[in-house]
Design a protein around this motif. Structure first.
Motif, PDB file in Angstrom:
ATOM      1  N   ASN A   1       0.817  -1.230   0.000  1.00 37.00           N
ATOM      2  CA  ASN A   1       0.000   0.000   0.000  1.00 37.00           C
ATOM      3  C   ASN A   1       0.848   1.278   0.000  1.00 37.00           C
ATOM      4  O   ASN A   1       0.530   2.248   0.690  1.00 37.00           O
ATOM      5  CB  ASN A   1      -0.956   0.008   1.205  1.00 37.00           C
ATOM      6  CG  ASN A   1      -1.960  -1.117   1.134  1.00 37.00           C
ATOM      7  OD1 ASN A   1      -2.562  -1.356   0.095  1.00 37.00           O
ATOM      8  ND2 ASN A   1      -2.128  -1.817   2.246  1.00 37.00           N
TER       9      ASN A   1
ATOM     10  N   GLY B   1      -1.456   3.463  -3.264  1.00 33.28           N
ATOM     11  CA  GLY B   1      -1.693   2.125  -2.730  1.00 33.28           C
ATOM     12  C   GLY B   1      -1.038   1.015  -3.521  1.00 33.28           C
ATOM     13  O   GLY B   1      -1.647  -0.033  -3.758  1.00 33.28           O
TER      14      GLY B   1
ATOM     15  N   SER C   1       1.134  -2.168  -4.243  1.00 38.15           N
ATOM     16  CA  SER C   1       1.598  -3.347  -3.505  1.00 38.15           C
ATOM     17  C   SER C   1       2.167  -4.374  -4.478  1.00 38.15           C
ATOM     18  O   SER C   1       1.583  -4.622  -5.533  1.00 38.15           O
ATOM     19  CB  SER C   1       0.454  -3.996  -2.722  1.00 38.15           C
ATOM     20  OG  SER C   1      -0.061  -3.124  -1.739  1.00 38.15           O
TER      21      SER C   1
ATOM     22  N   GLY D   1       1.930   3.507   3.754  1.00 38.20           N
ATOM     23  CA  GLY D   1       2.338   2.165   3.372  1.00 38.20           C
ATOM     24  C   GLY D   1       3.722   1.808   3.880  1.00 38.20           C
ATOM     25  O   GLY D   1       4.387   2.604   4.558  1.00 38.20           O
TER      26      GLY D   1
END
Length: 255
Positions: free
Chosen positions: A6, A24, A26, A61
Motif C-alpha cells: 500500500n 496504494g 503493492s 504504506g
C-alpha cells in the motif's frame, strides 16, 4: 526480497492541489527473478523505486527490503541494494577503476577484498581495457558498464534498475539486458522498470503494469495474456492504460 504494501506518495501542488504520485501500490519480488515495473512516463515507477532505495519517504504504506524497513532502517537497506538508472552520473575526472573503488570504499569493503572483487567485475564486464580511462573520455556503453560495476561492487542481494536502457543504442542496451539476466541467474532479486515491452518480455519473470500511481495488473506475462485474452504484451498494456484513462475521465468502459 522486496515487499511493498500500500505504498503511497502525495505532493502539495500550488496549482493542482494535492498530487498523488503513488496510490496504494503493492507487490512482492523474490530472489532469482526480475520483476518488471511497467508504465508510461509519469506512471509512478520512479517514485516507487526512489522510495525503495530510501531517497524518498512514502506518505503511507510500508516497504521491506531483505528484512529491513526503508523508513526506519534506511542504512541497512542501502547496504543491501544496488541502484542504477539512465541518469546515473559518471565522474569526468575519475577513471573507471577509481570510480568503482570509491563506491566500494563507501560500502566499507576492506582493501584486499575490494581489490579481488573489482578484478572479478572488471574481467566479467570486460572493463579491463577501460580501467584507466577517465569518465570524460568514455562512450555511453563504457559509462553503463562502470555504472553496473559500482552498483554491484558490494554484491548486494537486491538490485534496482530504473529505465536503465533509456537513450542507449541497441548494442549497448542488449549488453545491459544480458548483464541483468546474468545477475538474476545468480539469485539476485531485481526490480526492472521500463516502458519498453520487448525488454519486459525478454527479461522479466513477472510484471506489474502501473498507471497514475495505481496497479492495473500483476503476474507472470503468460498469465496476464490469458487473463486479458490478449497475446501481444504491448497491446495488453495499451488496452489497460486506455481503460484506466476512460475510468479516470468518467467515461463508460468499452465493450
Amino acid at each position: 526480497m522486496i515487499e511493498a504494501r500500500n505504498l503511497s506518495k502525495a505532493y502539495a501542488d500550488l496549482h493542482r492541489g494535492q498530487f498523488v504520485a503513488l496510490d496504494g501500490l503493492s507487490f512482492t519480488a523474490k530472489p532469482g527473478e526480475v520483476y518488471g515495473l511497467l508504465g508510461p512516463n509519469g506512471a509512478g515507477k520512479t517514485t516507487a523505486l526512489r522510495i525503495l532505495s530510501t531517497v524518498l519517504q512514502p506518505t503511507g504504506g510500508t516497504a521491506i527490503i531483505n528484512g529491513f524497513d526503508v523508513v526506519t532502517q534506511p542504512s541497512q537497506v542501502r547496504a543491501h541494494i544496488g541502484f542504477m538508472s539512465a541518469n546515473t552520473a559518471v565522474y569526468d575526472r575519475m577513471t573507471a577503476w577509481e570510480m568503482v573503488e570509491y563506491f566500494g570504499k563507501l560500502y566499507g569493503i576492506d582493501d584486499e577484498r575490494l581489490r579481488d572483487r573489482m578484478e572479478h567485475l572488471f574481467d566479467r564486464l570486460q572493463m579491463q581495457e577501460i580501467r584507466d580511462l577517465l569518465g570524460a573520455k568514455m562512450s555511453t556503453g563504457m559509462k553503463q558498464k562502470v555504472s553496473i560495476a559500482r552498483a554491484i561492487v558490494h554484491d548486494p542481494p537486491v538490485l534496482i534498475f530504473d529505465e536503465a536502457t533509456n537513450g542507449l543504442d541497441v548494442l549497448v542496451a542488449r549488453s545491459l539486458l544480458e548483464a541483468v539476466a546474468e545477475l538474476r541467474d545468480q539469485g539476485k532479486c531485481i526490480i526492472f522498470s521500463t516502458h519498453i515491452m520487448r525488454e519486459a518480455e525478454r527479461l522479466c519473470n513477472r510484471v506489474a503494469i502501473v498507471h497514475h500511481g495505481r496497479l492495473l495488473a500483476e503476474g507472470p506475462i503468460d498469465e496476464l495474456r490469458e487473463k486479458h485474452a490478449q497475446h501481444d504484451l504491448e497491446d495488453l498494456f495499451f488496452d489497460l492504460i486506455r481503460a484506466n484513462e476512460r475510468r479516470l475521465a468518467g467515461a463508460p468502459a468499452a465493450n
